[in-house]
Design a protein around this motif. Sequence first.
Motif, PDB file in Angstrom:
ATOM      1  N   THR A  21       0.853  -1.140   0.110  1.00 60.01           N
ATOM      2  CA  THR A  21       0.056  -0.020  -0.082  1.00 60.01           C
ATOM      3  C   THR A  21       0.771   1.275   0.048  1.00 60.01           C
ATOM      4  O   THR A  21       0.258   2.293  -0.302  1.00 60.01           O
ATOM      5  CB  THR A  21      -0.885  -0.042   1.127  1.00 60.01           C
ATOM      6  OG1 THR A  21       0.030   0.029   2.425  1.00 60.01           O
ATOM      7  CG2 THR A  21      -1.883  -1.209   1.259  1.00 60.01           C
ATOM      8  N   ARG A  22       2.230   1.097   0.159  1.00 60.56           N
ATOM      9  CA  ARG A  22       3.147   2.284   0.406  1.00 60.56           C
ATOM     10  C   ARG A  22       3.712   2.608  -0.806  1.00 60.56           C
ATOM     11  O   ARG A  22       4.349   1.829  -1.589  1.00 60.56           O
ATOM     12  CB  ARG A  22       3.879   2.033   1.832  1.00 60.56           C
ATOM     13  CG  ARG A  22       3.189   1.865   3.104  1.00 60.56           C
ATOM     14  CD  ARG A  22       2.719   3.442   3.225  1.00 60.56           C
ATOM     15  NE  ARG A  22       3.594   4.179   3.585  1.00 60.56           N
ATOM     16  CZ  ARG A  22       4.662   4.550   4.636  1.00 60.56           C
ATOM     17  NH1 ARG A  22       4.262   3.669   5.656  1.00 60.56           N
ATOM     18  NH2 ARG A  22       5.442   5.505   4.744  1.00 60.56           N
ATOM     19  N   ASP A  23       4.189   3.899  -1.093  1.00 62.41           N
ATOM     20  CA  ASP A  23       5.129   4.262  -2.003  1.00 62.41           C
ATOM     21  C   ASP A  23       6.380   3.862  -1.635  1.00 62.41           C
ATOM     22  O   ASP A  23       6.823   3.995  -0.798  1.00 62.41           O
ATOM     23  CB  ASP A  23       4.976   5.786  -2.426  1.00 62.41           C
ATOM     24  CG  ASP A  23       5.992   6.221  -3.397  1.00 62.41           C
ATOM     25  OD1 ASP A  23       5.828   6.036  -4.625  1.00 62.41           O
ATOM     26  OD2 ASP A  23       7.042   6.883  -3.116  1.00 62.41           O
ATOM     27  N   GLU A  24       7.161   3.125  -2.765  1.00 66.44           N
ATOM     28  CA  GLU A  24       8.478   2.605  -2.463  1.00 66.44           C
ATOM     29  C   GLU A  24       9.590   3.877  -1.948  1.00 66.44           C
ATOM     30  O   GLU A  24      10.057   3.791  -0.914  1.00 66.44           O
ATOM     31  CB  GLU A  24       8.956   1.907  -3.724  1.00 66.44           C
ATOM     32  CG  GLU A  24       8.428   0.711  -3.982  1.00 66.44           C
ATOM     33  CD  GLU A  24       7.187   0.566  -4.727  1.00 66.44           C
ATOM     34  OE1 GLU A  24       6.820  -0.257  -5.339  1.00 66.44           O
ATOM     35  OE2 GLU A  24       6.793   1.790  -5.115  1.00 66.44           O
ATOM     36  N   PHE A  25       9.712   4.730  -2.603  1.00 71.30           N
ATOM     37  CA  PHE A  25      10.207   5.950  -2.390  1.00 71.30           C
ATOM     38  C   PHE A  25       9.996   6.354  -0.760  1.00 71.30           C
ATOM     39  O   PHE A  25      11.012   6.721  -0.133  1.00 71.30           O
ATOM     40  CB  PHE A  25      10.271   7.129  -3.383  1.00 71.30           C
ATOM     41  CG  PHE A  25      10.825   6.810  -4.710  1.00 71.30           C
ATOM     42  CD1 PHE A  25      11.102   5.523  -5.541  1.00 71.30           C
ATOM     43  CD2 PHE A  25      11.827   7.667  -5.211  1.00 71.30           C
ATOM     44  CE1 PHE A  25      11.519   5.229  -6.533  1.00 71.30           C
ATOM     45  CE2 PHE A  25      12.382   7.397  -6.505  1.00 71.30           C
ATOM     46  CZ  PHE A  25      12.188   6.383  -6.996  1.00 71.30           C
ATOM     47  N   PRO A  35      17.733   6.768  13.321  1.00 72.12           N
ATOM     48  CA  PRO A  35      19.084   7.196  13.318  1.00 72.12           C
ATOM     49  C   PRO A  35      20.127   6.118  13.177  1.00 72.12           C
ATOM     50  O   PRO A  35      21.337   6.156  12.761  1.00 72.12           O
ATOM     51  CB  PRO A  35      19.324   7.889  14.612  1.00 72.12           C
ATOM     52  CG  PRO A  35      18.156   7.602  15.414  1.00 72.12           C
ATOM     53  CD  PRO A  35      16.998   7.446  14.373  1.00 72.12           C
ATOM     54  N   SER A  36      19.428   4.737  13.349  1.00 71.20           N
ATOM     55  CA  SER A  36      20.390   3.627  13.325  1.00 71.20           C
ATOM     56  C   SER A  36      20.461   3.131  11.849  1.00 71.20           C
ATOM     57  O   SER A  36      21.206   2.157  11.685  1.00 71.20           O
ATOM     58  CB  SER A  36      20.031   2.546  14.347  1.00 71.20           C
ATOM     59  OG  SER A  36      20.094   2.672  15.600  1.00 71.20           O
ATOM     60  N   ILE A  37      19.654   3.335  11.093  1.00 68.87           N
ATOM     61  CA  ILE A  37      19.603   3.087   9.575  1.00 68.87           C
ATOM     62  C   ILE A  37      20.684   3.596   8.737  1.00 68.87           C
ATOM     63  O   ILE A  37      20.797   4.813   8.648  1.00 68.87           O
ATOM     64  CB  ILE A  37      18.112   3.012   8.986  1.00 68.87           C
ATOM     65  CG1 ILE A  37      17.085   2.468  10.002  1.00 68.87           C
ATOM     66  CG2 ILE A  37      18.024   2.333   7.457  1.00 68.87           C
ATOM     67  CD1 ILE A  37      17.116   1.049  10.142  1.00 68.87           C
ATOM     68  N   ILE A  38      21.453   2.860   7.952  1.00 75.52           N
ATOM     69  CA  ILE A  38      22.499   3.340   7.327  1.00 75.52           C
ATOM     70  C   ILE A  38      22.433   2.996   5.771  1.00 75.52           C
ATOM     71  O   ILE A  38      22.833   3.857   4.998  1.00 75.52           O
ATOM     72  CB  ILE A  38      24.026   2.787   7.907  1.00 75.52           C
ATOM     73  CG1 ILE A  38      23.895   1.349   7.692  1.00 75.52           C
ATOM     74  CG2 ILE A  38      24.340   3.320   9.193  1.00 75.52           C
ATOM     75  CD1 ILE A  38      25.434   0.718   7.644  1.00 75.52           C
ATOM     76  N   ALA A  39      21.354   2.024   5.507  1.00 69.80           N
ATOM     77  CA  ALA A  39      20.993   1.847   4.175  1.00 69.80           C
ATOM     78  C   ALA A  39      19.506   1.208   4.010  1.00 69.80           C
ATOM     79  O   ALA A  39      19.289   0.356   4.878  1.00 69.80           O
ATOM     80  CB  ALA A  39      22.132   0.976   3.320  1.00 69.80           C
ATOM     81  N   ALA A  40      18.960   1.522   3.105  1.00 71.95           N
ATOM     82  CA  ALA A  40      17.607   0.861   3.017  1.00 71.95           C
ATOM     83  C   ALA A  40      17.383   0.919   1.439  1.00 71.95           C
ATOM     84  O   ALA A  40      17.848   1.702   0.790  1.00 71.95           O
ATOM     85  CB  ALA A  40      16.568   1.721   3.624  1.00 71.95           C
ATOM     86  N   ALA A  41      16.409  -0.444   1.016  1.00 68.92           N
ATOM     87  CA  ALA A  41      16.135  -0.495  -0.421  1.00 68.92           C
ATOM     88  C   ALA A  41      14.767  -1.166  -0.464  1.00 68.92           C
ATOM     89  O   ALA A  41      14.324  -2.116   0.408  1.00 68.92           O
ATOM     90  CB  ALA A  41      17.191  -1.113  -1.037  1.00 68.92           C
ATOM     91  N   ALA A  42      14.092  -0.626  -1.538  1.00 72.26           N
ATOM     92  CA  ALA A  42      12.932  -1.450  -2.038  1.00 72.26           C
ATOM     93  C   ALA A  42      13.183  -2.567  -3.115  1.00 72.26           C
ATOM     94  O   ALA A  42      14.092  -2.534  -4.057  1.00 72.26           O
ATOM     95  CB  ALA A  42      11.845  -0.604  -2.708  1.00 72.26           C
ATOM     96  N   GLY A  46       7.486  -6.488  -2.885  1.00 77.41           N
ATOM     97  CA  GLY A  46       7.150  -5.706  -1.533  1.00 77.41           C
ATOM     98  C   GLY A  46       7.770  -6.053  -0.480  1.00 77.41           C
ATOM     99  O   GLY A  46       7.558  -5.850   0.547  1.00 77.41           O
ATOM    100  N   ILE A  47       9.176  -6.466  -0.884  1.00 77.91           N
ATOM    101  CA  ILE A  47      10.081  -6.517   0.203  1.00 77.91           C
ATOM    102  C   ILE A  47      11.262  -5.492   0.246  1.00 77.91           C
ATOM    103  O   ILE A  47      11.461  -4.662  -0.833  1.00 77.91           O
ATOM    104  CB  ILE A  47      10.994  -7.724  -0.139  1.00 77.91           C
ATOM    105  CG1 ILE A  47      10.115  -9.130  -0.346  1.00 77.91           C
ATOM    106  CG2 ILE A  47      12.238  -8.281   0.815  1.00 77.91           C
ATOM    107  CD1 ILE A  47       9.537  -9.520   1.043  1.00 77.91           C
ATOM    108  N   TYR A  48      11.554  -4.928   1.535  1.00 74.75           N
ATOM    109  CA  TYR A  48      12.295  -3.957   1.841  1.00 74.75           C
ATOM    110  C   TYR A  48      13.608  -4.523   2.592  1.00 74.75           C
ATOM    111  O   TYR A  48      13.510  -5.294   3.395  1.00 74.75           O
ATOM    112  CB  TYR A  48      11.549  -2.944   2.537  1.00 74.75           C
ATOM    113  CG  TYR A  48      10.764  -1.988   1.785  1.00 74.75           C
ATOM    114  CD1 TYR A  48      11.032  -0.940   1.095  1.00 74.75           C
ATOM    115  CD2 TYR A  48       9.417  -2.604   1.502  1.00 74.75           C
ATOM    116  CE1 TYR A  48       9.901  -0.270   0.258  1.00 74.75           C
ATOM    117  CE2 TYR A  48       8.469  -1.991   0.776  1.00 74.75           C
ATOM    118  CZ  TYR A  48       8.771  -0.663   0.003  1.00 74.75           C
ATOM    119  OH  TYR A  48       7.705  -0.178  -0.783  1.00 74.75           O
TER     120      TYR A  48
END
Length: 248
Positions: A21-25, A35-42, A46-48
């Motif tokens: 349901t969410r926009d990937e960007f 603040p602990s996240i250093i990288a994220a990707a779609a 529907g996996i992140y």
Amino acid sequence: YLSPAMIGAERLFGLLTSNGTRDEFELVEEIGSHPSIIAAAAYSNGIYALIAEYQGATELLDVSSFLRKLEGIEAAELHPVIAPRGDAMDLSKLHLRIIKFLLEDPRMSIVEIAKKSGLTARRVRKLLDQLENSGAIRFRALIELGAASSIPFIAKITWDEKQSTYLPILEWIEKTYPLIHWESYASASEPVLYSLLSAENLTEVTALTRELRNHPPIKGVVTIIGKYHKFFPRYRQNKLREMIESID
């Protein structure tokens, strides 16, 4: 940035399953707002995916709770990972002054640093050599994944614990795919290795998946295709900036 050993940091690899349901960007940005996240990707289906760094059980609980409460996320698979920790050293005020200039402009020459710091070029070179050889400070370029026509993908690799550990498998991957292997994360709790690779097309992704699956002692390989990624390299950078501000 600082090595993990300098601040006692641990790493967490996560796979989040969304309901679509969410926009990937938008969701990648929200994941990276912690603040602990250093990288994220779609990724596909529907996996992140994400990489986090934390200090101690309290920070681990905080980031885990944050990820599980995200709107649109139905499941979170989180793995503390085994990763090289580097070394630690006592950074002098001169070391921190040099690092401050490099944070402002990583391409600043030794001559320019010398002029700004009031040190001799020879002294600057010696300080830089100490930093580079210490294993406590890491200098790294952030590579654009999926540049040009390449397709980044994650291979979730499981293996037979009775036959091997993750190290021989990781060494084989690094040796066999030196140009397309970016990084791998070995789970500290399960016989699972998450390898980030790239391919020219989907046919090559399939061929690489088959090659990985046919390599003993690998039992299974599942791949997910990258769609959008973003670095948030601030955790250890913020810790380093705090050290620098303490001498100003």
